[in-house]
Design an enzyme around this catalytic site. Structure first.
Site, short mmCIF file in Angstrom:
data_model
loop_
_atom_site.label_atom_id
_atom_site.label_comp_id
_atom_site.label_asym_id
_atom_site.label_seq_id
_atom_site.Cartn_x
_atom_site.Cartn_y
_atom_site.Cartn_z
N GLY A 3 -75.48 -19.43 -31.16
CA GLY A 3 -75.36 -20.30 -32.04
C GLY A 3 -76.70 -20.97 -32.91
CE LYS B 140 -73.53 -13.11 -31.42
NZ LYS B 140 -73.85 -11.81 -30.90
CG ASP C 132 -82.02 -25.92 -17.71
OD1 ASP C 132 -83.25 -25.51 -16.32
OD2 ASP C 132 -82.07 -25.22 -18.84
#
Length: 686
Positions: A48, A67, A163
């Site tokens: 991105g 993508k 995360d």
């Protein structure tokens, strides 16, 4: 300036584009969604890029996925879904219509876009490098409190981040911290805990030094966020990554304290508490962290914080009110050391765990899958069973769960209700509804690209599929043989449906059109154009005279199929329309949207008759029951609505991610649901 988003534009930054609606070089739209104008690129890498955009004078950030990788798309949509639901100054704000797709001019390729609040400042990793020295204890207390409050908002919505690390925390000039990158966030549900409890691995996100051991093994839990939070503060207080410090080979504890001489024992104890090797020994919810922080007095007054890590996450921390044992001081005085060095202490802990496991069979009946997981894997029970029980599936209605079936994009039922089809990336699967047996797998399908939509013909002999290869394919349902491939659209096919006589097939696409096809020959009968955005969903009335299309442009269009003209344009949704369906009598059309609502509109005049508000996230799929008694909608959960009263009849929870497809048998007794969580669930209708 007007920067062109088309990655193939020969001169995207040409100043001559300023103020124009379309690029002078490639013809692509420059004024996205009627409000966003790209100012300049900010960065990029991987799948991105990011851009600064102008939204009617306000500067925001546009993330673009370049993508069409299935997992990347899944995480991208998930981030949008989570951020739309969260509202806190420490979380980037995303408007309900902030997610959309963009198709460049003269292209068949569409790009996923997400507009969010622009956070001024630097991430904590860059911030600390520029500062050149560790933070003070006072600043650590302030920041730890901020981040705990942010996590409280996230966990309350049954999500956990997975995360947390310095790179994913921004610091605004005013000192406000902002937690970013929610693409890895995970929804908490009993299904998720049951999978983990059964030893199944879940997609892993690993950031060395910050990821806890259970997450590295594919078994993250909400308490995994606290471990990463503690490791983040090791970095901030020492100026070194956690991997620079050794771990105690016996206890697994990180030996970091000598690297932060400015930190007092009370705060260091809290950070060690966050980083306990076992999830059950960490705080069980953010409020526990906040309570510990409230008791730290930097002026030298006595503190009741523990001098060592607590033994368990439940028996030593659970009391929060009432009685001496429920006060803050009582809470802390009841904590006892985990790492005493005493063999007798270790034996007592071992004996206690064995007793706990021996009694698990009795406790299983009362406290559910998440509690079982805690006891069997870590020797402790999660400290908040009531919160976890609220996530348990509606098991009284769940008849069957088909697991590990691939990330499900769409499902469809045969007219007799005996056969179920599911679509995922490059694969179509055919199931026996009664037994759950996989009867056939068609792979590769759609040129090994994602299969987006399915529909079975009224006589049950064939089915149609559409996908990212822009084609519609007709298949023999009994044999799985490909019968006909139609080069249908210039972009992804999002929806297909058959007319009630089976002679006509309709398809809707990202190319903003709906097309009608002869289902036997594949010849095009008509193209319906007019939407300003991708067509996400279509439906036909039983008499085959009216077609409804729902679009990214937030509208529903009703088309006269005899003439190909628009009968009515229905507005009112605040976000993209993801699904449409007609009532069995054809008098009402239902629409579902990214604005978290469903709307019923009168087909004759287009006027809204009722709005259903109950979903906490995007509504992605809807269906009327054939008996006209209920309307079923899927989003973060499945809600069954009573059409007579407009009230919720039942909520079906159990999928660990959003529900994107549902199908109902003709007798209105059985409901099937599909999700990117790689499961299909068969429900008895409430």
């Amino acid at each position: 300036m007007s920067y062109c988003l088309n990655p193939k534009c020969p001169n995207p930054s040409d100043p001559a584009n300023s103020g124009k609606s379309a690029c002078i070089h490639c013809g692509s739209q420059l004024f996205l969604q009627g409000r966003y104008r790209l100012v300049a690129p900010l960065g990029g890498g991987g799948f991105g890029r990011t851009f600064e955009v102008d939204d009617n004078g306000a500067r925001k950030v546009l993330k673009v996925l370049l993508k069409e990788h299935p997992k990347a798309v899944e995480l991208f949509k998930q981030e949008a879904d989570v951020l739309v639901r969260l509202r806190h100054p420490g979380i980037p704000k995303v408007d309900r219509d902030g997610y959309f797709t963009f198709t460049p001019a003269h292209s068949t390729e569409s790009f996923h876009c997400l507009v969010m609040e622009k956070i001024a400042g630097a991430n904590l990793q860059d911030w600390l490098k520029h500062r050149g020295r560790p933070i003070s204890e006072q600043q650590a207390l302030n920041w730890l409190k901020q981040l705990s409050e942010i996590l409280d908002q996230v966990h309350r919505l049954n999500y956990f981040h997975r995360d947390i690390k310095p790179h994913n925390i921004m610091c605004k000039p005013n000192g406000q911290l902002v937690l970013i990158d929610f693409g890895t966030a995970r929804e908490v549900s009993a299904t998720y805990f049951a999978k983990v409890g059964q030893g199944q691995n879940v997609t892993g996100i690993v950031s060395p030094g910050y990821t806890p051991p259970e997450q590295t093994n594919g078994k993250a839990v909400p308490q995994s966020d606290f471990f990463a939070l503690g490791r983040t503060f090791v970095y901030l207080l020492t100026g070194k990554p956690p991997t620079a410090f050794p771990e105690n080979p016996r206890t697994g504890r990180l030996m970091w304290r000598k690297g932060a001489p400015q930190v007092s024992d009370p705060l260091a104890n809290v950070i060690d508490y966050l980083m306990a090797p076992f999830p059950g020994n960490r705080p069980q919810r953010p409020q526990m962290v906040l309570q510990c922080l409230e008791e730290i007095n930097l002026d030298g007054a006595e503190t009741q914080l523990p001098t060592q890590l607590p033994t368990t996450g439940q028996t030593k921390i659970r009391g929060m009110s009432g009685g001496a044992g429920g006060t803050k001081q009582g809470l802390m005085k009841r904590l006892r050391p985990l790492d005493s060095g005493s063999n007798q202490t270790q034996k007592n802990v071992f004996d206690w765990k064995n007793k706990l496991l021996a009694g698990a069979a009795v406790l299983m009946l009362g406290i559910g899958a998440s509690q079982i997981y805690g006891s069997m894997r870590y020797g402790v029970f999660p400290a908040n069973p009531v919160w976890l029980l609220a996530s348990l599936p509606s098991s009284q209605f769940l008849a069957r769960s088909l697991d590990n079936v691939g990330s499900v994009n769409a499902i469809a039922l045969s007219p007799d209700g005996k056969t179920l089809l599911s679509a995922s990336f490059g694969t179509i699967r055919i199931w026996n509804v009664k037994t759950g047996r996989l009867m056939r797998t068609i792979s590769p399908a759609h040129s090994k690209k994602s299969v987006k939509t399915l529909a079975v013909s009224p006589d049950g002999s064939i089915f149609a599929s559409g996908g990212d290869d822009n084609n519609v394919i007709l298949w023999d349902l009994k044999t799985g043989r490909r019968m006909l491939t139609i080069s249908a659209h210039k972009a992804t096919v999002n929806a297909v449906t058959f007319s009630s006589d089976g002679n006509t097939l309709a398809s809707g696409s990202d190319d903003k059109t709906v097309r009608l096809w002869n289902a036997k020959t594949g010849s095009r009968l008509r193209t319906l154009s007019g939407h300003a955005g991708a067509v996400n969903a279509i439906a036909l009335t039983r008499d085959g005279k009216t077609l409804a299309s729902g679009s990214q442009d937030k509208t529903v269009r009703l088309w006269n199929l005899d003439t190909g003209e628009v009968r009515r344009i229905i507005t009112g949704h605040g976000g993209a329309v993801n699904a449409v369906d007609f009532s069995p009598n054809g008098q009402l059309v239902a629409s579902a949207s990214n604005d978290n609502t469903l709307r019923l509109s009168n087909v004759e005049d287009g006027k809204g008759t009722r709005t259903f508000k109950g979903h906490s996230s995007w509504v992605r799929t809807i269906a009327f029951s054939p008996d006209s008694r209920t309307l079923i909608s899927g989003g973060g959960e499945i809600i069954v609505w009573d059409l007579k009263t407009g009230k919720e009849k039942a909520t079906l929870s159990g999928h660990s991610q959003f529900v994107n497809s549902i199908a109902i048998t003709k007798d209105s007794k059985t409901l099937a649901s599909g999700s990117p969580d790689k499961t299909i669930k068969i429900w008895r209708m409430p």
